[in-house]
Enzyme design. Structure first.
Site, short mmCIF file in Angstrom:
data_model
loop_
_atom_site.label_atom_id
_atom_site.label_comp_id
_atom_site.label_asym_id
_atom_site.label_seq_id
_atom_site.Cartn_x
_atom_site.Cartn_y
_atom_site.Cartn_z
N LEU A 1 0.86 -1.17 0.00
CA LEU A 1 0.00 0.00 0.00
C LEU A 1 0.90 1.23 0.00
O LEU A 1 1.98 1.21 0.61
CB LEU A 1 -0.90 0.03 1.24
CG LEU A 1 -1.92 -1.10 1.40
CD1 LEU A 1 -2.65 -0.96 2.73
CD2 LEU A 1 -2.92 -1.10 0.26
N ASP A 2 0.47 2.28 -0.65
CA ASP A 2 1.24 3.53 -0.61
C ASP A 2 1.37 4.03 0.82
O ASP A 2 0.53 3.71 1.68
CB ASP A 2 0.56 4.60 -1.46
CG ASP A 2 0.52 4.25 -2.94
OD1 ASP A 2 1.39 3.47 -3.38
OD2 ASP A 2 -0.38 4.75 -3.64
N LYS A 3 2.38 4.82 1.06
CA LYS A 3 2.64 5.35 2.40
C LYS A 3 1.39 5.95 3.03
O LYS A 3 1.07 5.69 4.20
CB LYS A 3 3.76 6.40 2.34
CG LYS A 3 4.01 7.12 3.66
CD LYS A 3 5.06 8.21 3.51
CE LYS A 3 5.25 8.99 4.80
NZ LYS A 3 6.26 10.07 4.66
#
Length: 335
Positions: free
Chosen positions: A168-170
């Site tokens: 997942l993106d940050k």
């Protein structure tokens, strides 16, 4: 954990062909060995490429990892270095000197709190908060989910990427699955590739979207902004399904389901429609709905358990900042 019997039920992973763990030490310069595996290719493998036949014989390892070992000279056939494209006759004696990936051994465990939704001997499901980087990389070499996982389950040091199967993106919150063994990791990666692992997201898009739809548009590196992705003709196939949950005139709450898993897929696809995620710094623009991150939350995850073959599903509630954002939009729409 919710057991969802209505989910697809691919067959459980095929057990590996019997192999013998060899006591022979690796050749000089081949440190980091996990084990050596000796096997005989079956007669029904005749006519296949060697790398394909080996992948069937050792399903606990991914084809990419086996190919890397072949290329590194860590696989022999009848005492000679293996050639990946050679045709198999059947009956060949194969030895595979397995090795840990040194890139996975450079990172230190860190006592970072984790929200664990489910865990057993094969996998764990984490509810990641926004702001936590998943894997170390440029500018974020520590303080990541990977560091936290190594502290929580030290045995993950022996699994590539500490068992992380997808990312997942940050600044995206929500559920992701981590494999605790090589066998589980290979099985889960294959589910991703076969599109039998279901991932659904809550997304707040800018503007008014009247009805749900499917975006089927290839995604690749942006031709000029190399740190971002874009819909490009030469990109990899990407498909996102979305349904409208609530409309607020200036924004729309969506349920998005990934059929593929390209980098920034939901963000890129919604931006291509002219409805970028609220708060998205890379693909959005300043608008009437301020938010400190992209409004995206991985709310549902469903898969087939790699050990039991049972269909499992988990859900994650909307995080507080996202919930407050949506509540504010509801109040504004009523006034």
């Amino acid at each position: 954990m919710i057991i969802a019997d209505t989910l697809p039920r691919p067959a459980p992973p095929v057990p590996a062909s019997p192999t013998e763990l060899l006591a022979t030490p690796p050749a000089a310069g081949q440190a980091g060995d996990a084990a050596a595996h000796a096997l005989t290719l079956p007669a029904d493998a005749a006519g296949r490429r060697f790398d394909a036949a080996l992948a069937c014989a050792l399903p606990q390892f991914s084809r990419a990892r086996l190919r890397a070992w072949i290329d590194a000279g860590r696989v022999t056939v009848n005492g000679r270095a293996a050639a990946p494209t050679a045709k198999v006759r059947g009956g060949e004696k194969v030895v595979v000197h397995a090795a840990s990936d040194p890139r996975d051994m450079e990172f230190l465990p860190e006592a970072i709190p984790l929200s664990i939704v489910a865990e057993d001997d094969a996998l764990l499901v984490v509810d990641k908060p926004a702001g936590l980087v998943v894997h170390p990389g440029s500018g974020n070499w520590d303080g990541t989910l990977l560091n936290a996982l190594l502290h929580h389950a030290p045995q993950l040091a022996g699994v590539p990427r500490a068992g992380i199967v997808h990312r997942l993106d940050k600044d995206t919150s929500g559920l992701l699955v981590v494999a605790k063994t090589l066998v589980a990791q290979t099985a889960l990666v294959r589910q991703l590739q076969a599109r039998t692992m279901t991932r659904a997201y809550l997304a707040l898009a800018a503007g008014d979207i009247v009805r749900g739809d499917t975006v089927d548009a290839p995604i690749g590196r942006h031709p000029t902004r190399r740190t971002t992705m874009a819909v490009v003709a030469a990109g990899k196939p990407a498909r996102t399904h979305f349904d409208v949950l609530e409309r607020f005139a200036i924004a729309t709450l969506l349920r998005c389901r990934l059929e593929t898993g390209r980098t920034h897929q939901i963000r890129v696809h919604l931006a291509s429609l002219g409805h970028p995620l609220v708060g998205d710094p890379a693909y959005g623009r300043a608008g009437p709905v301020p938010f400190g991150r992209q409004a995206l939350h991985a709310a549902q995850l469903a898969l087939v358990h790699p050990s039991t073959g049972r269909a499992c599903a988990w859900t994650s509630p909307m995080p507080l900042d996202f919930e407050q954002l949506v509540s504010g939009l509801r109040a504004r729409a009523r006034s």
